[in-house]
Design a protein around this motif. Structure first.
Motif, PDB file in Angstrom:
ATOM      1  N   GLU A 158      -9.335  -4.383 -32.740  1.00 28.22           N
ATOM      2  CA  GLU A 158      -8.870  -5.702 -32.337  1.00 28.22           C
ATOM      3  C   GLU A 158     -10.074  -6.670 -32.250  1.00 28.22           C
ATOM      4  OE1 GLU A 158      -5.831  -6.973 -31.556  1.00 28.22           O
ATOM      5  OE2 GLU A 158      -4.687  -5.032 -31.841  1.00 28.22           O
ATOM      6  N   MET A 159     -11.174  -6.210 -32.139  1.00 25.96           N
ATOM      7  CA  MET A 159     -12.376  -7.081 -32.114  1.00 25.96           C
ATOM      8  C   MET A 159     -12.667  -7.503 -33.552  1.00 25.96           C
ATOM      9  SD  MET A 159     -14.800  -4.651 -29.320  1.00 25.96           S
ATOM     10  CE  MET A 159     -16.271  -5.868 -29.838  1.00 25.96           C
ATOM     11  N   ARG A 161     -10.499  -7.793 -35.844  1.00 19.78           N
ATOM     12  CA  ARG A 161      -9.424  -8.763 -36.187  1.00 19.78           C
ATOM     13  C   ARG A 161      -9.667 -10.193 -35.643  1.00 19.78           C
ATOM     14  NH1 ARG A 161      -3.670  -6.303 -34.709  1.00 19.78           N
ATOM     15  NH2 ARG A 161      -3.136  -8.213 -35.413  1.00 19.78           N
ATOM     16  N   GLU A 162     -10.382  -9.974 -34.524  1.00 15.90           N
ATOM     17  CA  GLU A 162     -10.246 -11.556 -33.705  1.00 15.90           C
ATOM     18  C   GLU A 162     -11.613 -12.197 -34.517  1.00 15.90           C
ATOM     19  OE1 GLU A 162     -11.311 -10.525 -29.716  1.00 15.90           O
ATOM     20  OE2 GLU A 162      -9.143 -10.341 -29.265  1.00 15.90           O
ATOM     21  N   GLU A 163     -12.642 -11.345 -34.850  1.00 12.69           N
ATOM     22  CA  GLU A 163     -13.845 -11.818 -35.420  1.00 12.69           C
ATOM     23  C   GLU A 163     -13.257 -12.630 -36.919  1.00 12.69           C
ATOM     24  OE1 GLU A 163     -18.061 -10.164 -37.746  1.00 12.69           O
ATOM     25  OE2 GLU A 163     -16.820  -8.873 -36.288  1.00 12.69           O
ATOM     26  N   ARG A 165     -10.383 -13.564 -37.875  1.00  9.98           N
ATOM     27  CA  ARG A 165      -9.473 -14.811 -37.613  1.00  9.98           C
ATOM     28  C   ARG A 165     -10.334 -15.935 -37.304  1.00  9.98           C
ATOM     29  NH1 ARG A 165      -3.991 -16.593 -37.277  1.00  9.98           N
ATOM     30  NH2 ARG A 165      -3.849 -18.280 -35.933  1.00  9.98           N
ATOM     31  N   GLU A 166     -11.212 -15.820 -36.367  1.00  8.04           N
ATOM     32  CA  GLU A 166     -12.202 -16.906 -36.227  1.00  8.04           C
ATOM     33  C   GLU A 166     -12.978 -17.698 -37.124  1.00  8.04           C
ATOM     34  OE1 GLU A 166     -14.881 -15.701 -32.974  1.00  8.04           O
ATOM     35  OE2 GLU A 166     -13.098 -15.555 -31.364  1.00  8.04           O
ATOM     36  N   THR A 206      -2.714 -12.968 -38.304  1.00  5.64           N
ATOM     37  CA  THR A 206      -3.498 -12.955 -37.194  1.00  5.64           C
ATOM     38  C   THR A 206      -4.601 -12.198 -37.295  1.00  5.64           C
ATOM     39  OG1 THR A 206      -2.097 -10.752 -36.753  1.00  5.64           O
ATOM     40  CG2 THR A 206      -1.254 -12.700 -35.667  1.00  5.64           C
ATOM     41  N   ALA A 207      -4.903 -11.638 -38.350  1.00  5.06           N
ATOM     42  CA  ALA A 207      -5.966 -10.979 -38.642  1.00  5.06           C
ATOM     43  C   ALA A 207      -7.146 -11.667 -39.477  1.00  5.06           C
ATOM     44  CB  ALA A 207      -5.998  -9.461 -39.216  1.00  5.06           C
TER      45      ALA A 207
END
Length: 558
Positions: A158-159, A161-163, A165-166, A206-207
């Motif tokens: 999850e971390m 994927r958030e990275e 995405r940003e 989302t990723a």
């Protein structure tokens, strides 16, 4: 003599070889980048893979129909800088033959999203010879990407994927179109300016996976050759430049751009020409080396570090007019630019139709028209349809069939198969049935049987007469053959006397006064055969008795 040296060896440091290998690998380590090449069979994936790795295309790879694909193809090459001096990274290309689950389920074993997501790019290849399949194939592959990036759902993933995405969102917000100016304009004023994303932009993915949609074989879009048109399967729709077909191709590009905008993806058209493939490679390397966004905690003061420079800048301008070399990089497109291409296209309507298809896949159908159905109206499916096989005919088991019809046949006498071998006269005369088989045919009627018996008897008597006459002639060569008292006369008189063949001739009437039955005819037939053999044997014995006596010593026949 001073023995100051110690006789015991010094203890070696722990993990000596590991420390040596780590030092060497750290000094010479290269970042690894992966490109995942997705597409159906014969879409030109091998040509694109060779262009990404800068390798010449072999004759076998150019013929996609005859090329044998592996379950997951893998090739790699070193990537050098613009001056071709230093090796910057190692590029690996994974190729998937088709969207069959037997192939796609293998990819997580080679590319686990937790470790590969940060350094990976996905490239979806579509074939311009089959334009009616664009939306369906895009939906298949994009849904698979969403499942792949979810992985095992761990917190570490999850971390990551958030990275990612940003990083993608920051790239879209800070995108600037390449300029032809020699000196780039100052970006200090815009460095801290963050523009909001436009409508319909990056609503999915989302990723934050970098995605490039590649439409290969774009040189066949406006092909007027009948052979190519029939091979492409587009038939009468291929009208060349202008007319209805050009409107349809522009509509196809608008639909693809709308879908790519929702996922933050780029759109490229390629041909076998090296120029279009080289532009695609440059954009792929540019997205792979996009730097991470600066941390907001650093602020914009003088002490802030300089932004990381991308070693592969993309300097090609977007192109939506040349139909065989379309270039729509990620971050440039918007609903307004899509609608300008051709009037009458509603990007928002097509975006909602795409959402309806995704809801239907998830089992939450809203009843609205989906993008796939609308696309079939824009581009009718002219591909080869699979033959519909006839339904499987399961025959009834033999015992079941016989059991079903047994009662019916046993109750009806006319359904008995043995009745076809019976003579209708046997049913009235009360003769036994089934003794001699099927003799009730008209060919074995009473006159025919009687005629056959008479012919057989006459032939037997004639043969016996000729045999007796020949024997008599040999015994008495000086005796006249026309004498009434000879054997011929006796045979003639015997043939002339009715009582001579009375025992062997079939009776003309039955004991009951009517016509003789078939069984009586057969009985007399066999009796005639026996009597004929008896007569023939008696005559042979008479001939032996009438033979002249043997000569004795000193006596001759007078």
């Amino acid at each position: 003599m001073d023995n100051s040296r110690s006789t015991t060896p010094e203890a070696l440091p722990e993990n000596l070889w590991s420390s040596i290998l780590d030092s060497v690998s750290t000094s010479r380590s290269l970042p690894s980048k992966q490109i995942l090449l997705l597409g159906q069979p014969s879409t030109g994936k091998s040509t694109i893979a060779s262009a990404l790795l800068q390798r010449p295309v072999s004759s076998e790879e150019s013929q996609d129909d005859k090329r044998v694909d592996f379950a997951v193809g893998y090739e790699f090459a070193d990537v050098r800088d613009d001056g071709d001096e230093d090796t910057i990274a190692r590029l690996s290309v994974y190729t998937v033959p088709s969207s069959n689950s037997s192939y796609t389920t293998l990819l997580p074993h080679f590319l686990h999203p937790r470790t590969a997501l940060t350094h990976s790019l996905v490239m979806i290849v579509l074939d311009w010879t089959r334009p009616w399949s664009f939306v369906e194939e895009l939906q298949t592959w994009l849904l698979w990407i969403e499942r792949w990036v979810k992985g095992d759902g761990s917190r570490e993933l999850e971390m990551v994927r958030e990275e990612c995405r940003e990083r993608l969102q920051s790239y879209l917000q800070h995108y600037s179109e390449p300029s032809t100016d020699l000196l780039p304009a100052s970006t200090s004023a815009l460095s801290n300016t963050v523009l909001p994303l436009g409508p319909g932009t990056l609503t999915h993915n989302t990723a934050g996976v970098p995605i490039i949609v590649v439409c290969s074989k774009a040189d066949l879009i406006d092909e007027e050759n009948d052979v190519v048109a029939s091979a492409a399967g587009m038939g009468g729709m291929v009208k060349g430049k202008g007319g209805e077909w050009e409107e349809r191709t522009d509509g196809i590009m608008q639909v693809l751009r709308t879908i790519c905008l929702k996922y933050g993806a780029s759109l490229f058209y390629t041909t076998p020409q090296p120029t279009t493939l080289q532009v695609l490679r440059q954009h792929a390397l540019h997205l792979l080396f996009v730097p991470s966004p600066p941390s907001p905690a650093m602020g914009g003061g003088s002490d802030a570090p300089a932004p990381v420079r991308n070693p592969f800048p993309f300097q090609h301008k977007p192109n939506t007019l040349d139909r065989d070399r379309i270039v729509v990089p990620v971050g440039w497109d918007s609903w307004g630019k899509i609608s300008v291409l051709r009037e009458g296209f509603d990007a928002k309507f097509w975006g909602e139709a795409w959402e309806n298809d995704l809801e239907e896949v998830e089992g939450q159908s809203s009843g609205e028209t989906g993008a796939k159905k609308l696309f079939t109206v824009l581009v009718p499916d002219q591909g080869e349809k699979p033959r519909i096989l006839p339904p499987i005919n399961n025959p009834m088991p033999e015992q079941t069939f016989l059991m079903k019809h047994y009662d019916e046949n046993s109750k009806k006498a006319d359904r008995d198969p043995r009745a076809s071998f019976r003579n209708p006269t046997d049913l009235t005369t009360g003769a036994p049935v089934g003794i001699v088989g099927p003799l009730g045919s008209s060919s074995f009627s009473m006159p025919n049987v009687e005629r056959v018996l008479n012919d057989m008897e006459n032939s037997t008597i004639a043969a016996s007469n000729s045999t007796n006459q020949a024997a008599e002639a040999r015994k008495f060569p000086n005796r006249p053959t026309g004498r009434p008292g000879g054997i011929a006369g006796l045979n003639a008189s015997t043939n002339a006397t009715p009582s001579a063949r009375t025992p062997t001739s079939p009776p003309t009437t039955s004991p009951t006064g009517g016509q003789p039955s078939q069984h009586e005819v057969l009985q007399h037939f066999f009796q005639s055969l026996l009597s004929s053999k008896d007569r023939a044997g008696g005559k042979d014995r008479n001939a032996a008795n009438t033979s002249p006596p043997a000569k004795t010593n000193g006596q001759t026949e007078e």
